[in-house]
Design a protein around this motif. Structure first.
Motif, PDB file in Angstrom:
ATOM      1  N   GLY A   1       6.738  -0.090   0.459  1.00  0.00           N
ATOM      2  CA  GLY A   1       6.162   1.225   0.718  1.00  0.00           C
ATOM      3  C   GLY A   1       5.009   1.152   1.701  1.00  0.00           C
ATOM      4  O   GLY A   1       4.891   1.989   2.610  1.00  0.00           O
ATOM      5  N   SER A   2       4.156   0.166   1.545  1.00  0.00           N
ATOM      6  CA  SER A   2       3.013   0.017   2.451  1.00  0.00           C
ATOM      7  C   SER A   2       3.483  -0.245   3.882  1.00  0.00           C
ATOM      8  O   SER A   2       2.930   0.299   4.845  1.00  0.00           O
ATOM      9  CB  SER A   2       2.115  -1.123   1.979  1.00  0.00           C
ATOM     10  OG  SER A   2       1.553  -0.838   0.712  1.00  0.00           O
ATOM     11  N   ALA A   3       4.519  -1.078   4.025  1.00  0.00           N
ATOM     12  CA  ALA A   3       5.036  -1.374   5.361  1.00  0.00           C
ATOM     13  C   ALA A   3       5.671  -0.138   5.993  1.00  0.00           C
ATOM     14  O   ALA A   3       5.473   0.135   7.190  1.00  0.00           O
ATOM     15  CB  ALA A   3       6.046  -2.520   5.279  1.00  0.00           C
ATOM     16  N   LEU A   4       6.433   0.612   5.228  1.00  0.00           N
ATOM     17  CA  LEU A   4       7.042   1.834   5.756  1.00  0.00           C
ATOM     18  C   LEU A   4       5.980   2.852   6.151  1.00  0.00           C
ATOM     19  O   LEU A   4       6.078   3.495   7.207  1.00  0.00           O
ATOM     20  CB  LEU A   4       7.989   2.438   4.718  1.00  0.00           C
ATOM     21  CG  LEU A   4       9.375   1.816   4.610  1.00  0.00           C
ATOM     22  CD1 LEU A   4      10.077   2.306   3.345  1.00  0.00           C
ATOM     23  CD2 LEU A   4      10.224   2.163   5.839  1.00  0.00           C
ATOM     24  N   LEU A   5       4.971   2.994   5.313  1.00  0.00           N
ATOM     25  CA  LEU A   5       3.911   3.945   5.616  1.00  0.00           C
ATOM     26  C   LEU A   5       3.179   3.548   6.896  1.00  0.00           C
ATOM     27  O   LEU A   5       2.910   4.395   7.765  1.00  0.00           O
ATOM     28  CB  LEU A   5       2.935   4.025   4.442  1.00  0.00           C
ATOM     29  CG  LEU A   5       1.771   5.013   4.593  1.00  0.00           C
ATOM     30  CD1 LEU A   5       2.281   6.428   4.837  1.00  0.00           C
ATOM     31  CD2 LEU A   5       0.878   4.973   3.360  1.00  0.00           C
ATOM     32  N   ALA A   6       2.848   2.294   7.038  1.00  0.00           N
ATOM     33  CA  ALA A   6       2.173   1.827   8.250  1.00  0.00           C
ATOM     34  C   ALA A   6       3.039   2.070   9.482  1.00  0.00           C
ATOM     35  O   ALA A   6       2.537   2.430  10.560  1.00  0.00           O
ATOM     36  CB  ALA A   6       1.832   0.349   8.126  1.00  0.00           C
ATOM     37  N   HIS A   7       4.336   1.908   9.330  1.00  0.00           N
ATOM     38  CA  HIS A   7       5.255   2.093  10.460  1.00  0.00           C
ATOM     39  C   HIS A   7       5.269   3.552  10.922  1.00  0.00           C
ATOM     40  O   HIS A   7       5.147   3.823  12.123  1.00  0.00           O
ATOM     41  CB  HIS A   7       6.656   1.649  10.052  1.00  0.00           C
ATOM     42  CG  HIS A   7       7.632   1.624  11.186  1.00  0.00           C
ATOM     43  ND1 HIS A   7       7.787   0.534  12.014  1.00  0.00           N
ATOM     44  CD2 HIS A   7       8.495   2.574  11.651  1.00  0.00           C
ATOM     45  CE1 HIS A   7       8.706   0.801  12.931  1.00  0.00           C
ATOM     46  NE2 HIS A   7       9.145   2.032  12.727  1.00  0.00           N
ATOM     47  N   VAL A   8       5.424   4.498   9.972  1.00  0.00           N
ATOM     48  CA  VAL A   8       5.500   5.901  10.398  1.00  0.00           C
ATOM     49  C   VAL A   8       4.135   6.401  10.886  1.00  0.00           C
ATOM     50  O   VAL A   8       4.071   7.241  11.801  1.00  0.00           O
ATOM     51  CB  VAL A   8       6.057   6.811   9.286  1.00  0.00           C
ATOM     52  CG1 VAL A   8       7.520   6.496   9.014  1.00  0.00           C
ATOM     53  CG2 VAL A   8       5.249   6.722   7.998  1.00  0.00           C
ATOM     54  N   GLU A   9       3.047   5.883  10.311  1.00  0.00           N
ATOM     55  CA  GLU A   9       1.729   6.259  10.823  1.00  0.00           C
ATOM     56  C   GLU A   9       1.546   5.784  12.263  1.00  0.00           C
ATOM     57  O   GLU A   9       0.990   6.510  13.101  1.00  0.00           O
ATOM     58  CB  GLU A   9       0.627   5.678   9.938  1.00  0.00           C
ATOM     59  CG  GLU A   9       0.450   6.404   8.620  1.00  0.00           C
ATOM     60  CD  GLU A   9      -0.743   5.896   7.826  1.00  0.00           C
ATOM     61  OE1 GLU A   9      -1.083   6.514   6.811  1.00  0.00           O
ATOM     62  OE2 GLU A   9      -1.334   4.857   8.232  1.00  0.00           O
TER      63      GLU A   9
ATOM     64  N   ALA B   1       2.066   6.834 -10.445  1.00  0.00           N
ATOM     65  CA  ALA B   1       1.996   5.659  -9.571  1.00  0.00           C
ATOM     66  C   ALA B   1       2.031   6.043  -8.097  1.00  0.00           C
ATOM     67  O   ALA B   1       1.364   5.412  -7.272  1.00  0.00           O
ATOM     68  CB  ALA B   1       3.145   4.708  -9.893  1.00  0.00           C
ATOM     69  N   ASN B   2       2.808   7.088  -7.749  1.00  0.00           N
ATOM     70  CA  ASN B   2       2.896   7.459  -6.331  1.00  0.00           C
ATOM     71  C   ASN B   2       1.582   8.040  -5.817  1.00  0.00           C
ATOM     72  O   ASN B   2       1.213   7.823  -4.651  1.00  0.00           O
ATOM     73  CB  ASN B   2       4.059   8.421  -6.081  1.00  0.00           C
ATOM     74  CG  ASN B   2       4.079   9.619  -7.003  1.00  0.00           C
ATOM     75  OD1 ASN B   2       3.208   9.791  -7.844  1.00  0.00           O
ATOM     76  ND2 ASN B   2       5.100  10.450  -6.849  1.00  0.00           N
TER      77      ASN B   2
ATOM     78  N   ARG C   1      -3.447   7.253  -2.602  1.00  0.00           N
ATOM     79  CA  ARG C   1      -4.908   7.179  -2.505  1.00  0.00           C
ATOM     80  C   ARG C   1      -5.364   5.817  -2.007  1.00  0.00           C
ATOM     81  O   ARG C   1      -6.354   5.726  -1.272  1.00  0.00           O
ATOM     82  CB  ARG C   1      -5.518   7.521  -3.866  1.00  0.00           C
ATOM     83  CG  ARG C   1      -5.484   9.031  -4.144  1.00  0.00           C
ATOM     84  CD  ARG C   1      -6.070   9.389  -5.483  1.00  0.00           C
ATOM     85  NE  ARG C   1      -6.326  10.836  -5.558  1.00  0.00           N
ATOM     86  CZ  ARG C   1      -6.349  11.540  -6.680  1.00  0.00           C
ATOM     87  NH1 ARG C   1      -6.139  10.931  -7.847  1.00  0.00           N
ATOM     88  NH2 ARG C   1      -6.586  12.835  -6.660  1.00  0.00           N
ATOM     89  N   ARG C   2      -4.664   4.767  -2.379  1.00  0.00           N
ATOM     90  CA  ARG C   2      -5.018   3.438  -1.861  1.00  0.00           C
ATOM     91  C   ARG C   2      -4.890   3.375  -0.346  1.00  0.00           C
ATOM     92  O   ARG C   2      -5.565   2.589   0.305  1.00  0.00           O
ATOM     93  CB  ARG C   2      -4.128   2.369  -2.500  1.00  0.00           C
ATOM     94  CG  ARG C   2      -4.460   2.027  -3.939  1.00  0.00           C
ATOM     95  CD  ARG C   2      -3.876   0.679  -4.331  1.00  0.00           C
ATOM     96  NE  ARG C   2      -2.444   0.583  -4.112  1.00  0.00           N
ATOM     97  CZ  ARG C   2      -1.528   0.949  -5.006  1.00  0.00           C
ATOM     98  NH1 ARG C   2      -1.909   1.437  -6.187  1.00  0.00           N
ATOM     99  NH2 ARG C   2      -0.240   0.816  -4.744  1.00  0.00           N
ATOM    100  N   HIS C   3      -4.042   4.228   0.196  1.00  0.00           N
ATOM    101  CA  HIS C   3      -3.808   4.229   1.638  1.00  0.00           C
ATOM    102  C   HIS C   3      -4.527   5.377   2.346  1.00  0.00           C
ATOM    103  O   HIS C   3      -4.183   5.697   3.493  1.00  0.00           O
ATOM    104  CB  HIS C   3      -2.308   4.274   1.915  1.00  0.00           C
ATOM    105  CG  HIS C   3      -1.603   3.003   1.540  1.00  0.00           C
ATOM    106  ND1 HIS C   3      -1.578   1.900   2.362  1.00  0.00           N
ATOM    107  CD2 HIS C   3      -0.928   2.650   0.413  1.00  0.00           C
ATOM    108  CE1 HIS C   3      -0.904   0.932   1.771  1.00  0.00           C
ATOM    109  NE2 HIS C   3      -0.503   1.353   0.587  1.00  0.00           N
TER     110      HIS C   3
END
Length: 341
Positions: free
Chosen positions: A99-107, A136-137, A142-144
């Protein structure tokens, strides 16, 4: 090794794998209460050549297996500073950095397009508290750096509603001095300009919380393009308006029925400011509900989404019999200055 690549929405096997990951993630969060765009509805949207929204979708693979999906929507005419994003990881692949990698990619893609505000929607069960404690989501978001800009309720109405109940509520909203018109399908041409104008300001007239957004333009050609997409998706629209003495739209409402999942979805409802206080919102929703039940008796439920702060509309929905089925948060993150594309 994790690989994230864009998908071609016309490549059926790849698109299907993307959709499977999206649907599994949504259902993993909410089970039977998950509202999931169908495979063909999603495919038609991704394939649409739109003048208002540029859409991209990405798939994550690890050791050849599909482990996540993401989407990016860039608005081309209004809110050009905003990117709408979605990150979906099926439950069995979570907590491993996907999830973190996907989020960083679209950002990163959004930054390259010059966007400075990220928006995303997440859901959690109605059994969890309104602040999302234990979701959890939301903790992930919030962590990101994402915060809840607006809290919403997903409500569900079991159909049919008894005719006596509808008639009783209609008696409380006589709409004296207004004329009611209902139809199925595209908005009649004579109503189009005013309907599109009201629909365009819905997001800013309804409670917006801390959302960084502006009203849409209400362009009628763009609205017709949206209706053509609905037709390609197999969706059927039910519309109702209240007209004032001069024949202008004072209030409107819309329900859209999906031919794939059989559910109905309450879309916009808005009363013009000058005409509020006459219970027109209740009236048009009742008339539209009655038309839906008459012409689509097989439809067994309606879903609606409202800001938790929108006490008036929630009261209307409660009178109709809606019950909360999930909570939703509209998330936002400001990236700061981004480079121009």
């Amino acid at each position: 090794m994790l690989q994230i690549t864009p998908i071609d929405p016309f490549d059926a096997p790849t698109f299907d794998a993307w959709w499977d990951a999206y649907a599994a993630a949504r259902r993993g969060d909410l089970g039977e209460d998950a509202v999931v765009w169908s495979r063909e509805e999603s495919r038609a949207e991704q394939q649409q050549e739109s003048e208002t929204t540029q859409r991209q979708a990405f798939i994550a693979r690890r050791d050849g297996d599909v482990v996540g999906a993401a989407s990016l929507a860039l608005f081309l005419k209004d809110n050009r500073h905003v990117a709408g994003i979605g990150v979906n990881v099926p439950p069995q692949h979570r907590r491993s950095g996907i999830g973190s990698a996907l989020l960083a990619h679209v950002e990163a893609e959004a930054r390259r397009a010059g966007r400075t505000t990220m928006r995303a929607d997440i859901f959690w069960p109605a059994t969890l508290p309104a602040d999302g404690a234990g979701a959890a989501n939301l903790e992930f978001a919030r962590r990101h750096g994402y915060e809840v800009a607006l809290g919403d309720l997903q409500n569900r109405l079991a159909l049919p509603v008894a005719a006596a109940v509808i008639d009783g509520l209609l008696a409380e909203a006589p709409a004296v001095g207004y004329e009611i018109h209902s139809w199925i399908g595209p908005v009649p041409e004579r109503f189009l300009a005013e309907w599109a104008a009201l629909d365009a300001v819905l997001d800013t007239e309804a409670p917006t919380g801390d959302l960084d957004l502006e009203a849409s333009s209400g362009d009628t050609l763009d609205y017709r393009a949206g209706e053509r997409l609905q037709e390609q998706q197999g969706r059927t629209s039910y519309g109702t308006v209240a007209l004032d003495a001069d024949g202008h739209i004072a209030a409107y409402t819309q329900i859209v029925v999906s031919s794939d999942d059989g559910n109905a979805y309450q879309w916009g409802t808005l009363v013009r400011r000058a005409d509020r206080g006459h219970r027109l919102g209740l009236r048009v929703k009742l008339e539209n509900l009655r038309a839906l039940q008459q012409h689509s008796p097989q439809t067994s439920r309606i879903y609606t989404f409202n800001a938790e702060s929108n006490a008036h509309m929630l009261a209307v929905n409660t009178r109709l019999g809606f019950q909360i089925s999930a909570r939703m948060a509209e998330l936002q993150k400001r990236l700061g200055d981004a480079p121009h594309s």
